[in-house]
Design a protein around this motif. Structure first.
Motif, PDB file in Angstrom:
ATOM      1  N   UNK A  21       0.857  -1.188   0.000  1.00 62.24           N
ATOM      2  CA  UNK A  21       0.000   0.000   0.000  1.00 62.24           C
ATOM      3  C   UNK A  21       0.889   1.232   0.000  1.00 62.24           C
ATOM      4  N   UNK A  22       0.653   2.113  -0.953  1.00 65.61           N
ATOM      5  CA  UNK A  22       1.381   3.374  -1.063  1.00 65.61           C
ATOM      6  C   UNK A  22       0.395   4.496  -0.779  1.00 65.61           C
ATOM      7  N   UNK A  23       0.620   5.246   0.309  1.00 62.46           N
ATOM      8  CA  UNK A  23      -0.365   6.232   0.718  1.00 62.46           C
ATOM      9  C   UNK A  23       0.159   7.639   0.832  1.00 62.46           C
ATOM     10  N   UNK A 104       3.822   8.671   2.577  1.00 64.73           N
ATOM     11  CA  UNK A 104       4.370  10.016   2.451  1.00 64.73           C
ATOM     12  C   UNK A 104       4.068  10.847   3.703  1.00 64.73           C
ATOM     13  N   UNK A 105       3.289  10.288   4.620  1.00 66.89           N
ATOM     14  CA  UNK A 105       2.881  11.009   5.819  1.00 66.89           C
ATOM     15  C   UNK A 105       3.930  10.919   6.916  1.00 66.89           C
ATOM     16  N   UNK A 106       3.908  11.895   7.810  1.00 66.37           N
ATOM     17  CA  UNK A 106       4.907  11.969   8.881  1.00 66.37           C
ATOM     18  C   UNK A 106       4.255  11.855  10.257  1.00 66.37           C
ATOM     19  N   UNK A 107       2.991  11.431  10.298  1.00 69.59           N
ATOM     20  CA  UNK A 107       2.214  11.479  11.546  1.00 69.59           C
ATOM     21  C   UNK A 107       2.326  10.238  12.425  1.00 69.59           C
ATOM     22  N   UNK A 120       8.649   5.175   5.844  1.00 66.66           N
ATOM     23  CA  UNK A 120       8.254   6.578   5.897  1.00 66.66           C
ATOM     24  C   UNK A 120       9.143   7.395   4.968  1.00 66.66           C
ATOM     25  N   UNK A 121       8.632   7.687   3.789  1.00 66.09           N
ATOM     26  CA  UNK A 121       9.435   8.385   2.783  1.00 66.09           C
ATOM     27  C   UNK A 121       9.870   9.769   3.243  1.00 66.09           C
ATOM     28  N   UNK A 122       9.000  10.432   3.991  1.00 68.13           N
ATOM     29  CA  UNK A 122       9.285  11.814   4.386  1.00 68.13           C
ATOM     30  C   UNK A 122       9.616  11.943   5.865  1.00 68.13           C
ATOM     31  N   UNK A 195       3.776  14.549  -6.601  1.00 66.29           N
ATOM     32  CA  UNK A 195       5.033  14.883  -5.936  1.00 66.29           C
ATOM     33  C   UNK A 195       6.096  13.845  -6.295  1.00 66.29           C
ATOM     34  N   UNK A 196       7.186  14.313  -6.854  1.00 73.06           N
ATOM     35  CA  UNK A 196       8.294  13.421  -7.226  1.00 73.06           C
ATOM     36  C   UNK A 196       9.453  13.611  -6.245  1.00 73.06           C
TER      37      UNK A 196
END
Length: 240
Positions: A21-23, A104-107, A120-122, A195-196
């Motif tokens: 899953x990519x979210x 992509x979330x940081x939460x 966590x990509x970001x 977003x890339x």
């Protein structure tokens, strides 16, 4: 939302052995965390500087106090709770169906819901470090201080989140690409795919079960085997 589409998605999730899953931000909006680009998102709110400027590496270095005023007010939501999407994904991981969540979330809401296999990509608001000595700090260090949080060595503490002008961590990128390459089902949800480099990950998927779930159209809808234009929570509630 077409029930037929959700029924097809449920069949695929029930028969998957390596689902990924990519979210994006849309995963957490139903938990009360605003996204960036929707009508009510951060980019449409009024500040002295645009949010994308405030959340840049340059701004952090030159206007650290202002950065932290914005960051504490608009980027940290410790009272937010996982929603049906988070909890259902955690259940799928426990069943052995879901092999990885790429977010992509940081939460940190995926982990709060019980998921362990999260990339966590970001980065995450829950991790912070001194830019001088690299000592690590939790979220309390940010919340329980005013102005610029500083290390015991007096270095500035920075959130372990990827700001504009910064690159994603190479090891996280590689793990995400490997997971997508090995997936028999790839579900992309809650992201405009604008977003890339994160949006480019879709090209590494080699299967024939690509699912896009988003409230609005994305540039990749025509490439999907299943495109569902709906809220994620509505879709994942129907999978239960």
């Amino acid at each position: 939302m077409s029930l037929t589409l959700v029924e097809q998605l449920k069949l695929w999730t029930d028969t998957s052995n390596s689902m990924v899953f990519f979210g994006g931000a849309g995963v957490s909006t139903e938990s009360g965390i605003p996204d960036f680009r929707s009508v009510d998102g951060l980019y449409h709110q009024k500040y002295e500087f645009p949010p994308e400027t405030i959340l840049s590496r340059t701004f952090f270095k030159k206007n650290t106090a202002y950065f932290y005023r914005f960051y504490r007010e608009k980027m940290i939501y410790l009272n937010a709770q996982p929603n049906i999407t988070h909890t259902k994904l955690a259940e799928l991981e426990q069943k052995g169906t879901l092999s990885c969540i790429i977010t992509q979330n940081i939460d940190g809401l995926h982990q709060k819901a019980g998921s362990n296999k999260v990339l966590e990509l970001h980065g995450s608001v829950h991790r912070n470090y001194c830019v001088n000595c690299f000592k690590e700090y939790g979220i309390d260090k940010i919340l329980n201080t005013e102005g610029i949080p500083r290390c015991e060595c007096y270095g500035v503490i920075k959130p372990d989140v990827v700001l504009y002008e910064e690159s994603l961590q190479e090891n996280i990128i590689n793990k995400a690409i490997d997971a997508i390459k090995q997936a028999d089902l790839l579900i992309i949800g809650g992201t405009s795919l604008s977003v890339y480099p994160a949006a480019g990950f879709i090209r590494y998927y080699q299967g024939n079960r690509l699912v896009l779930i988003n409230r609005s159209e994305t540039p990749y809808d025509s490439q999907a085997n299943l495109a569902i234009k709906a809220d994620l929570g509505q879709v994942f509630a129907a999978l239960s």
